[in-house]
Design a protein around this motif. Structure first.
Motif, PDB file in Angstrom:
ATOM      1  N   ILE A  79    -114.568   1.821  43.160  1.00 32.27           N
ATOM      2  CA  ILE A  79    -114.358   2.064  41.727  1.00 32.27           C
ATOM      3  C   ILE A  79    -114.225   0.704  41.047  1.00 32.27           C
ATOM      4  CG2 ILE A  79    -112.831   3.068  39.982  1.00 32.27           C
ATOM      5  CD1 ILE A  79    -112.058   5.215  41.950  1.00 32.27           C
ATOM      6  N   TYR A  80    -114.887   0.556  39.911  1.00 33.23           N
ATOM      7  CA  TYR A  80    -114.905  -0.717  39.192  1.00 33.23           C
ATOM      8  C   TYR A  80    -114.584  -0.493  37.716  1.00 33.23           C
ATOM      9  CZ  TYR A  80    -117.945  -1.868  43.202  1.00 33.23           C
ATOM     10  OH  TYR A  80    -118.485  -2.019  44.457  1.00 33.23           O
ATOM     11  N   LEU A  81    -114.150  -1.567  37.071  1.00 33.33           N
ATOM     12  CA  LEU A  81    -114.043  -1.591  35.615  1.00 33.33           C
ATOM     13  C   LEU A  81    -115.054  -2.593  35.087  1.00 33.33           C
ATOM     14  CD1 LEU A  81    -110.168  -1.517  35.033  1.00 33.33           C
ATOM     15  CD2 LEU A  81    -111.784   0.378  35.021  1.00 33.33           C
ATOM     16  N   LYS A  82    -115.769  -2.198  34.059  1.00 39.06           N
ATOM     17  CA  LYS A  82    -116.840  -3.026  33.507  1.00 39.06           C
ATOM     18  C   LYS A  82    -116.626  -3.201  32.012  1.00 39.06           C
ATOM     19  CE  LYS A  82    -121.833  -2.723  32.607  1.00 39.06           C
ATOM     20  NZ  LYS A  82    -123.037  -1.871  32.802  1.00 39.06           N
ATOM     21  N   MET A  83    -116.584  -4.446  31.558  1.00 31.72           N
ATOM     22  CA  MET A  83    -116.380  -4.743  30.142  1.00 31.72           C
ATOM     23  C   MET A  83    -117.606  -5.453  29.577  1.00 31.72           C
ATOM     24  SD  MET A  83    -114.693  -4.694  27.381  1.00 31.72           S
ATOM     25  CE  MET A  83    -113.023  -4.212  27.748  1.00 31.72           C
ATOM     26  N   GLU A  84    -118.152  -4.901  28.513  1.00 32.90           N
ATOM     27  CA  GLU A  84    -119.279  -5.510  27.822  1.00 32.90           C
ATOM     28  C   GLU A  84    -118.872  -5.821  26.393  1.00 32.90           C
ATOM     29  OE1 GLU A  84    -123.402  -3.905  29.385  1.00 32.90           O
ATOM     30  OE2 GLU A  84    -122.090  -2.212  28.892  1.00 32.90           O
ATOM     31  N   ARG A  85    -119.116  -7.062  25.986  1.00 38.56           N
ATOM     32  CA  ARG A  85    -118.834  -7.466  24.611  1.00 38.56           C
ATOM     33  C   ARG A  85    -120.070  -8.128  24.009  1.00 38.56           C
ATOM     34  NH1 ARG A  85    -113.444  -9.049  26.733  1.00 38.56           N
ATOM     35  NH2 ARG A  85    -111.888  -7.693  25.776  1.00 38.56           N
ATOM     36  N   GLU A  86    -120.225  -7.958  22.695  1.00 39.99           N
ATOM     37  CA  GLU A  86    -121.406  -8.481  22.019  1.00 39.99           C
ATOM     38  C   GLU A  86    -121.486 -10.006  22.086  1.00 39.99           C
ATOM     39  OE1 GLU A  86    -121.544  -7.034  18.065  1.00 39.99           O
ATOM     40  OE2 GLU A  86    -121.864  -4.935  18.643  1.00 39.99           O
ATOM     41  N   ASP A  87    -120.328 -10.672  22.123  1.00 43.06           N
ATOM     42  CA  ASP A  87    -120.324 -12.136  22.097  1.00 43.06           C
ATOM     43  C   ASP A  87    -120.434 -12.747  23.499  1.00 43.06           C
ATOM     44  OD1 ASP A  87    -117.864 -11.214  22.872  1.00 43.06           O
ATOM     45  OD2 ASP A  87    -116.719 -12.769  21.828  1.00 43.06           O
ATOM     46  N   GLU A  88    -120.618 -11.905  24.521  1.00 43.11           N
ATOM     47  CA  GLU A  88    -120.745 -12.409  25.883  1.00 43.11           C
ATOM     48  C   GLU A  88    -122.073 -11.966  26.471  1.00 43.11           C
ATOM     49  OE1 GLU A  88    -117.334 -10.981  27.949  1.00 43.11           O
ATOM     50  OE2 GLU A  88    -115.938 -12.318  26.921  1.00 43.11           O
ATOM     51  N   LYS A  89    -122.757 -12.885  27.163  1.00 40.35           N
ATOM     52  CA  LYS A  89    -124.094 -12.598  27.686  1.00 40.35           C
ATOM     53  C   LYS A  89    -124.064 -11.591  28.828  1.00 40.35           C
ATOM     54  CE  LYS A  89    -126.169 -17.049  26.449  1.00 40.35           C
ATOM     55  NZ  LYS A  89    -126.868 -18.263  26.961  1.00 40.35           N
ATOM     56  N   GLU A 132    -105.416  -4.731  33.577  1.00 40.67           N
ATOM     57  CA  GLU A 132    -104.717  -5.868  32.962  1.00 40.67           C
ATOM     58  C   GLU A 132    -105.419  -7.184  33.284  1.00 40.67           C
ATOM     59  OE1 GLU A 132    -100.188  -7.720  32.505  1.00 40.67           O
ATOM     60  OE2 GLU A 132    -100.531  -5.912  33.698  1.00 40.67           O
ATOM     61  N   GLU A 133    -105.950  -7.291  34.500  1.00 41.11           N
ATOM     62  CA  GLU A 133    -106.684  -8.505  34.873  1.00 41.11           C
ATOM     63  C   GLU A 133    -107.931  -8.665  34.008  1.00 41.11           C
ATOM     64  OE1 GLU A 133    -109.044 -10.393  38.740  1.00 41.11           O
ATOM     65  OE2 GLU A 133    -107.677  -8.688  38.996  1.00 41.11           O
ATOM     66  N   LEU A 134    -108.572  -7.575  33.682  1.00 36.72           N
ATOM     67  CA  LEU A 134    -109.815  -7.622  32.912  1.00 36.72           C
ATOM     68  C   LEU A 134    -109.563  -7.835  31.430  1.00 36.72           C
ATOM     69  CD1 LEU A 134    -112.924  -7.256  33.076  1.00 36.72           C
ATOM     70  CD2 LEU A 134    -112.548  -4.820  32.670  1.00 36.72           C
ATOM     71  N   LEU A 135    -108.537  -7.176  30.866  1.00 37.00           N
ATOM     72  CA  LEU A 135    -108.313  -7.222  29.422  1.00 37.00           C
ATOM     73  C   LEU A 135    -107.178  -8.136  28.987  1.00 37.00           C
ATOM     74  CD1 LEU A 135    -109.936  -4.453  29.835  1.00 37.00           C
ATOM     75  CD2 LEU A 135    -108.974  -3.854  27.625  1.00 37.00           C
ATOM     76  N   GLY A 136    -106.348  -8.562  29.942  1.00 33.70           N
ATOM     77  CA  GLY A 136    -105.238  -9.435  29.567  1.00 33.70           C
ATOM     78  C   GLY A 136    -104.082  -8.697  28.921  1.00 33.70           C
ATOM     79  N   GLU A 137    -104.108  -7.371  28.954  1.00 35.57           N
ATOM     80  CA  GLU A 137    -103.051  -6.537  28.399  1.00 35.57           C
ATOM     81  C   GLU A 137    -102.758  -5.404  29.374  1.00 35.57           C
ATOM     82  OE1 GLU A 137    -101.325  -6.627  25.572  1.00 35.57           O
ATOM     83  OE2 GLU A 137    -102.308  -8.260  24.496  1.00 35.57           O
TER      84      GLU A 137
END
Length: 202
Positions: A79-89, A132-137
């Motif tokens: 199981i993974y957490l995946k974060m995509e943001r417009e300002d990151e490639k 928390e590791e991924l989002l800092g919160e």
């Protein structure tokens, strides 16, 4: 919906009655923002096979580890957490640190009559640590009433990795040398043919 693997299931009865040629069925779900009391288009059921006209990409198959009749059971290999943001490639992906033997020991089922996904209790602490590791919160169960105090602008997708079926010709899942994006690939070099189910936050 009566789709379990049993002699009394609807699709098995249809096969026994020679109404369909193969012991197969397919569920294709659609997404809708509106719900109507008179009925809402939710997708299609195909009995006796699948309807390729409904597919956006070739089908991929997870292994049914329950060889007896009853539930369709999968083996979760990650199981993974995946974060995509417009300002990151590139998307950031973090693997949730889980004991896979304990995770799968009681069986994990795919149920056509359940509209929700439930995580076992043992995933709670590792999931929140990865979050928390991924989002800092720290992870919060309630965010609806936080208003401007909500620290989360974006949320991660959850990736569930399932053991792939061994009797599928993977050449059918390649086009012009490019593998199907629903396979694990470089996400897990040791099991690149596993299936990835991506659950977006909305």
């Amino acid at each position: 919906m009566g789709m379990e693997h049993s002699n009394s299931s609807f699709w098995n009865q249809m096969y026994d009655a020679k109404m369909i040629g193969e012991r197969k069925f397919a569920l294709c779900f659609s997404d809708t923002e509106k719900v109507d009391r008179d009925g809402t288009q939710a997708g299609a059921i195909t009995l006796g096979g699948s309807n390729a006209a409904l597919h956006k990409s070739p089908m991929i198959y997870a292994e049914n580890v329950n060889t007896k009749t009853g539930w369709f059971e999968i083996f979760v290999t990650g199981i993974y957490l995946k974060m995509e943001r417009e300002d990151e490639k590139e998307a950031k992906v973090i693997k949730v640190d889980l004991d896979l033997d304990k995770l799968n020991e009681k069986g994990i089922i795919l149920d056509s009559g359940t509209t929700e996904t439930y995580m076992p209790k043992l995933t709670k602490d590792p999931f929140e640590k990865a979050f928390e590791e991924l989002l800092g919160e720290p992870f919060r169960e309630e965010i609806e009433n936080l208003g401007e105090d909500n620290p989360f602008i974006d949320y991660p997708s959850i990736l569930i990795q399932m053991r792939g079926a061994s009797n599928v010709d993977l050449k059918d899942l390649e086009k012009d040398g490019v593998r199907h994006n629903g396979l694990a690939g470089s996400l897990d070099p040791n099991s690149p043919d596993d299936i990835i189910l991506e659950m977006p936050p909305t």
